[in-house]
Write an enzyme that holds these catalytic residues in place. Structure first.
Site, short mmCIF file in Angstrom:
data_model
loop_
_atom_site.label_atom_id
_atom_site.label_comp_id
_atom_site.label_asym_id
_atom_site.label_seq_id
_atom_site.Cartn_x
_atom_site.Cartn_y
_atom_site.Cartn_z
N HIS A 1 0.82 -1.22 0.00
CA HIS A 1 0.00 0.00 0.00
C HIS A 1 0.85 1.27 0.00
O HIS A 1 0.34 2.35 -0.28
CB HIS A 1 -0.93 0.00 1.22
CG HIS A 1 -2.03 -1.01 1.10
ND1 HIS A 1 -3.32 -0.68 0.76
CD2 HIS A 1 -2.01 -2.36 1.22
CE1 HIS A 1 -4.05 -1.78 0.69
NE2 HIS A 1 -3.28 -2.81 0.98
N ASP B 1 3.59 9.45 -0.78
CA ASP B 1 2.41 8.66 -0.39
C ASP B 1 2.18 7.57 -1.42
O ASP B 1 2.32 7.82 -2.63
CB ASP B 1 1.18 9.59 -0.35
CG ASP B 1 0.25 9.27 0.80
OD1 ASP B 1 0.15 8.08 1.16
OD2 ASP B 1 -0.38 10.20 1.35
C1 GDG Z 1 -2.10 3.87 3.44
C2 GDG Z 1 -1.05 4.50 2.49
C3 GDG Z 1 -2.75 4.46 0.66
C4 GDG Z 1 -8.50 10.30 7.90
N1 GDG Z 1 -8.85 11.04 8.97
C5 GDG Z 1 -9.99 10.52 9.44
C6 GDG Z 1 -10.35 9.44 8.62
N2 GDG Z 1 -9.42 9.33 7.68
C7 GDG Z 1 -9.46 8.35 6.59
C8 GDG Z 1 -9.50 9.02 5.24
C9 GDG Z 1 -8.97 7.92 4.34
C10 GDG Z 1 -7.98 7.19 5.25
O1 GDG Z 1 -8.29 7.54 6.59
C11 GDG Z 1 -6.53 7.61 4.99
O2 GDG Z 1 -6.09 7.01 3.81
P1 GDG Z 1 -4.83 7.57 3.02
O3 GDG Z 1 -4.74 6.85 1.74
O4 GDG Z 1 -4.98 9.04 2.83
O5 GDG Z 1 -3.55 7.36 3.95
P2 GDG Z 1 -2.90 6.17 4.89
O6 GDG Z 1 -3.64 6.01 6.14
O7 GDG Z 1 -1.46 6.58 5.05
O8 GDG Z 1 -3.01 4.82 4.02
C12 GDG Z 1 -1.73 5.33 1.42
C13 GDG Z 1 -3.68 3.72 1.63
O9 GDG Z 1 -2.93 3.00 2.62
C14 GDG Z 1 -4.59 2.72 0.90
O10 GDG Z 1 -3.87 1.85 0.09
O11 GDG Z 1 -3.53 5.30 -0.15
O12 GDG Z 1 -0.77 5.83 0.50
O13 GDG Z 1 -0.12 5.30 3.23
O14 GDG Z 1 -9.98 7.02 3.99
O15 GDG Z 1 -10.79 9.43 4.97
N3 GDG Z 1 -11.45 8.70 8.81
C15 GDG Z 1 -12.24 9.04 9.86
N4 GDG Z 1 -11.95 10.08 10.70
C16 GDG Z 1 -10.85 10.85 10.53
O16 GDG Z 1 -10.60 11.79 11.31
N5 GDG Z 1 -13.36 8.34 10.08
#
Ligand code: GDG
Length: 488
Positions: free
Chosen positions: A174, A382
């Site tokens: 990921h 990322d």
């Molecule tokens: C890893 C990889 C890759 C965020 N704040 C809150 C909240 N979130 C949710 C977002 C989104 C998720 O968390 C974060 O996903 P990201 O992709 O932005 O980042 P990582 O956590 O680092 O994820 C990344 C991912 O895996 C998937 O393959 O894209 O590159 O690092 O869904 O909305 N959700 C809630 N409250 C919050 O305050 N409920």
């Protein structure tokens, strides 16, 4: 590397789908009432298991002083069997907080300066993967398709092979995979790389990551690139390809439209008093570029005095990995920086940066995305970044906001109609914020439509189906390949 779109035919594996066994470090607690509601990875894997049925295996998130080597907790909720094990406190410290999060995570995000090199933690990483493999091997049936996720579990495939598991086994990373010059600094690098040829299919978020990984294998002499994404290592043949992860575009669009009438969204709107809104949403992690982003917003205010009092930047940042010292440090630094910026730039009746260091409900988040004129998504590195995709899917198509996106997020490969920025460049990013806030309705709609087309064509369901179908359709049976044992 080959294109995933050619690879979704079922080929010889046509017929009733095999049982899917998904493996991830953390398995969320089963929720009989429905959605899991955790981060992006958990939501994506839940989507796959709900539709396909199967087993979700991994760590419960609990730790204790000692663990029964054979014990496995199993609970079936609807089509999903949750199979979890606890870990010892020491393993959590060395395998999870240590090697996974203080060696692999920083190196994969190009941060050699933050990597910790501790031989005990490196050994623990391989040992805990052996421990998982021992439990999982008892669970796997002959026709199961096994899909292992993320950086905590890279040697698991080899550990399963050395226990005679000959099933199709795929792996998806990921997070990014860096070029050989960076990756080769990892402690245990050779052992880790060599173990990867145990998989039948290795998936990455972008073509760039897939190419980097393929070159690492070749440079270290662990595999030969035979073309079209195929690699050979001794008797084994395996594939490397890009499978960019998507979101549930329709569900997010609907949730965002619905949340407009809800109390939290209305409160936020009322508190803005017609100010323009810029939003950032990230786990508190140094890879997300929070300090650079705040600097960019302060630069924007300095260069556009007319914006003072008229633009508010909301940063939602749930705490993350607080047990790791670097994360505690960035938590303090960001809080100090926000305080200083508000003290220096704010006014009696205007707080330029509103900072929430807490988790908020996802439905509320989609409403906030929708009311924001600008989505500021500027990680330093990322794998994909689902927030960028969620921001686009949440917009009102008659009056959409503008996405300002780091060129170093995997999402930039697909969302090239965003305003792409170098997140290290405060002046350039500030200029992009200004441009986004000034953009005509016509241009905003054109850019949004182009990005939404991508998100509608390729959802989270297309992502997991693409991977599982490709894995099932690979020709030939896997052998049990002793040459790739993780201990080698
Ligand atoms: C890893 C990889 C890759 C965020 N704040 C809150 C909240 N979130 C949710 C977002 C989104 C998720 O968390 C974060 O996903 P990201 O992709 O932005 O980042 P990582 O956590 O680092 O994820 C990344 C991912 O895996 C998937 O393959 O894209 O590159 O690092 O869904 O909305 N959700 C809630 N409250 C919050 O305050 N409920």
């Amino acid at each position: 590397m080959s294109d995933r779109s050619e690879e979704t035919s079922r080929g010889p594996a046509d017929g009733p789908p095999a049982r899917l066994v998904i493996v991830s470090n953390r398995v969320p607690a089963p929720n009989p009432r429905g959605a899991i509601g955790a981060g992006g990875l958990a939501v994506a894997l839940e989507a796959a298991l709900k539709a396909h049925g199967g087993v979700w295996f991994g760590w419960s998130g609990e730790s204790r002083p000692a663990i029964d080597a054979e014990a496995l907790r199993q609970q079936k909720v609807g089509p999903i069997t949750f199979a979890t094990t606890d870990l010892t406190k020491r393993d959590v410290e060395d395998y999870y907080l240590g090697y996974s999060n203080q060696a692999l995570w920083p190196v994969c995000h190009y941060r050699l300066d933050l990597a910790r090199f501790d031989d005990r933690e490196t050994q623990a990483y391989f040992r805990v993967n052996e421990f998982f493999a021992r439990k999982l091997a008892n669970l796997v049936e002959p026709d199961d398709v096994v899909w292992v996720h993320d950086y905590h579990m890279m040697p698991l495939g080899a550990a399963l092979r050395s226990r005679g598991i000959g099933n199709r086994i795929g792996f998806f990373l990921h997070i990014p995979w860096p070029p050989h010059e960076v990756a080769s600094a990892l402690p245990g690098y050779s052992r880790l790389l060599r173990s990867m040829s145990a998989y039948d299919l290795i998936g990455f978020q972008t073509e760039r990551d897939a190419e980097h990984f393929g070159r690492c294998l070749v440079e270290e002499g662990f595999a030969v690139n035979v073309g079209d994404g195929w690699f050979e290592s001794g008797e084994r043949r395996f594939r490397i390809a890009a499978f960019p992860i998507g979101i549930d575009t329709d569900a997010i669009r609907i949730a965002a439209a619905k949340s407009v009438g809800q109390a939290a969204t209305r409160r936020m709107l009322a508190s803005l008093h017609d100010k323009r809104l810029v939003i950032g949403v990230d786990r508190l992690d140094y890879s997300k570029g929070l300090r650079e982003r705040i600097r960019s917003f302060v630069t924007y205010l300095a260069e556009h005095p007319d914006a003072r009092g008229h633009v508010t930047y909301l940063q939602v940042t749930p705490k993350s990995r607080s047990e790791v010292p670097e994360y505690r440090r960035i938590e303090q630094e960001v809080a100090t920086q926000v305080g200083e910026a508000n003290g220096a730039c704010g006014d009696f009746d205007w707080t330029p940066i509103r900072y929430l260091n807490q988790n908020i409900p996802h439905a509320t988040l989609t409403g906030l995305y929708r009311m924001a004129d600008v989505g500021l998504v500027t990680p330093l590195r990322d794998g994909m970044n689902l927030v960028a995709k969620e921001y686009v899917a949440s917009q009102d198509e008659t009056d959409p906001g503008v996405l300002v996106l780091s060129r170093y997020a995997g999402a930039a490969c697909e969302l090239d109609a965003a305003l792409l920025v170098n997140p290290y460049d405060a002046v350039g990013t500030a200029a992009a914020i200004a441009r986004a806030l000034d953009m005509s309705l016509g241009e905003r709609r054109e850019r949004w439509r182009s990005m939404m087309d991508v998100l509608e064509r390729h959802t989270v369901n297309d992502w997991w189906r693409g991977f599982v179908d490709t894995l099932q359709a690979l020709p030939g049976d896997s052998d049990s390949g002793e040459q790739v044992g993780a201990t080698g």
